[in-house]
Design a protein around this motif. Structure first.
Motif, short mmCIF file in Angstrom:
data_model
loop_
_atom_site.label_atom_id
_atom_site.label_comp_id
_atom_site.label_asym_id
_atom_site.label_seq_id
_atom_site.Cartn_x
_atom_site.Cartn_y
_atom_site.Cartn_z
N ARG A 95 0.84 -1.20 0.00
CA ARG A 95 0.00 0.00 0.00
C ARG A 95 0.87 1.25 0.00
O ARG A 95 1.97 1.24 0.57
CB ARG A 95 -0.99 0.04 1.15
CG ARG A 95 -0.43 0.20 2.53
CD ARG A 95 -0.96 -0.85 3.43
NE ARG A 95 -0.48 -2.10 2.89
CZ ARG A 95 -0.84 -3.31 3.25
NH1 ARG A 95 -1.66 -3.46 4.12
NH2 ARG A 95 -0.36 -4.40 2.73
N SER A 109 -4.68 6.95 -0.50
CA SER A 109 -3.99 5.68 -0.28
C SER A 109 -4.46 4.69 -1.31
O SER A 109 -5.56 4.83 -1.89
CB SER A 109 -4.26 5.15 1.14
OG SER A 109 -5.54 4.62 1.22
N VAL A 141 -4.03 0.27 -2.48
CA VAL A 141 -3.50 -1.07 -2.15
C VAL A 141 -3.46 -1.92 -3.40
O VAL A 141 -4.36 -1.84 -4.24
CB VAL A 141 -4.42 -1.77 -1.11
CG1 VAL A 141 -3.90 -3.17 -0.78
CG2 VAL A 141 -4.53 -0.95 0.15
N THR A 183 0.34 1.46 -7.20
CA THR A 183 -0.10 2.18 -5.99
C THR A 183 0.42 3.62 -5.98
O THR A 183 -0.32 4.54 -5.63
CB THR A 183 0.35 1.47 -4.69
OG1 THR A 183 1.77 1.30 -4.73
CG2 THR A 183 -0.32 0.13 -4.50
N GLN A 185 -3.02 2.42 8.31
CA GLN A 185 -1.79 2.22 7.55
C GLN A 185 -0.60 2.71 8.36
O GLN A 185 0.24 3.45 7.83
CB GLN A 185 -1.85 3.04 6.24
CG GLN A 185 -3.15 3.04 5.51
CD GLN A 185 -3.30 1.78 4.67
OE1 GLN A 185 -2.53 0.84 4.81
NE2 GLN A 185 -4.28 1.74 3.80
#
Ligand SMILES: Nc1ncnc2c1ncn2[C@@H]1O[C@H](COP(=O)(O)OP(=O)(O)O)[C@@H](O)[C@H]1O
Ligand SMILES: O=C(CO)[C@@H](O)[C@@H](O)COP(=O)(O)O
Length: 555
Positions: free
Chosen positions: A16, A30, A32, A65, A491
């Motif tokens: 991630r 963000s 993943v 990502t 995270q």
């Protein structure tokens, strides 16, 4: 103008990226990516504990990502000051003289020995035993002394030795080996000189027996007694190591173009997920940060004055700067935590996979629907029913060693056992026993630190289990008899990597200042329930008895 940084976190199953505002740690975006080949169980063989990952899984994940967060964050690429990468470890991978992962070269594309050996791969138990035997008896320094006194099959030298002995072609083609965090960092930077490349202190100190006391890695005289190959390899490894507040290099042109960034972006020295997770969760002196997911990593920091020359027995190492530069980082952990429960779920799923989902009585659509419903309720319902069982009822005793014991006192050859089963034992009783077992395994670690004189004033939980299972967290608070705070960030390791990146870019003077501003807040706190402490203590005694017995009969 605002400054942004990216933290990239490679976990066991997925990678991630987070795009973070350095002013306050706010996450702008963000993303993943689950590893494709790994998800299909390619190159793995659980029956012999072989877990390998193809570097293409990692490279594809890096590209998708980072591009995703850059696009979603809508910030000017020139404002993205730096990137830091954390990965699992010890997860070494062979590379050629020009730094190419061997599995990306002709003839090695499908050879698991040419791939990254994931931390949980335990194919190197014999080699770890050899290292321990030699370290204790060769008449010189015991190089395991800052790694808890026992070298694990999860670690660098044991894994390399195992692969080299098993695969002559890989042994001959590998110029050097890199930890995963180093390889991904090296891939991104402009300076391709492998010899001067800045390898991670965290990885080297915790897993490769690197220590200033003996000027770096164990010497040739020691390594050649293990295998002449390791002595030769040492010349192609490294002498110096670096903490993650240090710049490894600038982003190279190829990757700047691929990611839509500029070559002004700085890449910080890489690190391990648990250590960066601790920074993301605002670790402080005498705070134990537990990363609770598939496995656990237990991270503490202490000052050099307090630890001095003392070595803490049976842990995964004490390393100057592995968490916060200037402080000693201590690591311990359990080889399976959530994985214990994942094993039970998979075992219970046998009739579903073999009888229900294959049945002709259901249409394909019904099967998909049923599978989704079972998936979302499986752990939830088991948890509710296990929680409802009073502690006064007969509960089996289980050990958490389904993937061996990482600490205290590494022994990856140990296996789990369950006792005290009767006709009245149902699945929720077993589930409760397994949850107890992972908490008792945790208590053994806390006890060891305290017995060895390392003070623990507070406990912070991060990771999937900490955030998803209030029942496990409450059980853990009761078993440890300590309050546990849970970090709000989903995270934390990626956030920790972003914090290192901000320091490397000069935005903050040091990791402590940066983590105060950018680190995660807490979302909940679990307190010990005084009326349950004694009952858990009795169950813990049964765990200790069973553990002692199983260890005594394990060859
Ligand atoms: N509600 C839950 N209760 C117990 N275990 C859980 C729950 N949700 C996830 N897990 C376990 O958490 C583990 C995944 O943790 P996570 O932190 O998400 O991943 P990783 O360890 O790969 O970084 C799996 O082993 C899974 O079985
Ligand atoms: O052992 C370490 C770090 O030293 C971890 O990388 C390893 O336990 C993997 O962690 P995850 O279970 O992927 O969170």
């Amino acid at each position: 103008m605002k400054n942004y940084v990216i933290g990239l976190d490679y976990g066991s199953d997925s990678v991630r990226a987070v795009l973070i505002d350095t002013e306050n740690g706010q996450e702008l975006a963000s993303d993943v990516c689950h590893y494709k080949r790994w998800g299909n169980k390619e190159y793995c063989n659980a029956s012999i504990n072989q877990f390998r990952q193809h570097p293409l899984d990692h490279i594809e994940g890096l590209e998708s990502t980072i591009k995703a967060v850059v696009a979603a964050g809508k910030v000017d690429p020139s404002q993205i000051k730096s990137i830091c990468i954390d990965t699992t470890g010890s997860s070494p991978i062979p590379v050629t003289a020009d730094g190419t992962p061997l599995a990306l070269t002709k003839g090695f594309e499908h050879n698991p020995n040419a791939m990254m050996v994931l931390w949980k791969d335990h194919t190197a138990i014999n080699e770890a035993n050899e290292i321990n035997e030699l370290s204790a008896n060769w008449g010189g320094e015991n190089f395991t002394k800052y790694e808890g006194g026992i070298y694990s099959s999860e670690w660098f030298w044991a894994k390399i030795l195992h692969v080299a002995r098993e695969d002559e072609a890989v042994k001959n083609a590998a110029h050097t080996w890199m930890e995963h965090c180093d390889l991904m960092t090296y891939l991104l930077i402009d300076d391709k000189d492998l010899k001067s490349f800045k390898r991670s202190r965290c990885a080297a100190g915790h897993k490769a027996m690197w220590h200033e006391d003996w000027n770096g890695l164990p010497p040739v005289e020691f390594l050649e007694k293990l295998d002449p190959y390791l002595a030769t390899l040492r010349g192609n490894l490294y002498d110096e190591t670096y903490t993650s507040d240090v710049v490894a290099g600038n982003l190279n042109q190829e990757w700047a173009t691929r990611l839509g960034l500029t070559t002004d972006t700085i890449i910080a020295v890489g690190t391990f997920d648990a250590h960066s997770g601790a920074v993301g969760a605002k670790i402080d002196e005498n705070t134990l940060v537990r990363v609770m997911g598939t496995s656990t990593c237990d991270i503490l920091v202490s000052t050099k004055e307090i630890i001095g020359t003392k070595t803490v027995k049976g842990i995964c190492g004490q390393v100057d700067g592995s968490v916060i530069p200037g402080y000693i980082g201590l690591e311990a952990g359990q080889s399976a935590f959530g994985d214990v429960l994942a094993w039970f779920k998979e075992t219970l799923s046998w009739p579903l996979d073999n009888l229900v989902y294959t049945s002709n009585l259901l249409s394909d659509e019904q099967k998909v629907q049923l599978k989704a419903e079972v998936e979302s309720n499986f752990i939830k319902t088991l948890t509710q029913q296990a929680e409802a069982i009073p502690l006064s009822e007969s509960i089996p005793t289980a050990l958490d060693w389904v993937n061996g014991r990482r600490t205290p006192d590494a022994n990856q050859g140990l296996k789990s056992a369950i006792s005290n089963i009767s006709l009245g034992t149902k699945a929720p009783h077993l589930f409760k026993a397994l949850i107890n077992s992972i908490c008792f395994g945790s208590k053994k670690i806390v006890d060891r630190f305290e017995e060895e004189g390392v003070r623990i004033d507070s406990v912070i939980g991060i990771g999937g289990v900490a955030r998803k299972s209030p029942f496990i967290m409450q059980t853990l608070a009761n078993v440890l008899n300590k309050p546990i705070k849970v970090a709000a960030s989903d995270q934390a390791p990626a956030l920790g990597a972003a914090i290192y990146a901000a320091v490397a870019a000069g935005i903050y003077p040091n990791v402590i200042e940066a983590s105060k501003k950018m680190g995660s807040d807490f979302e909940s706190e679990y307190f010990p329930e005084s009326d349950k402490i004694e009952a858990y203590q009795e169950l813990m005694d049964s765990y200790s008895d069973l553990a002692q017995f199983i260890e005594s009969i394990t060859k």
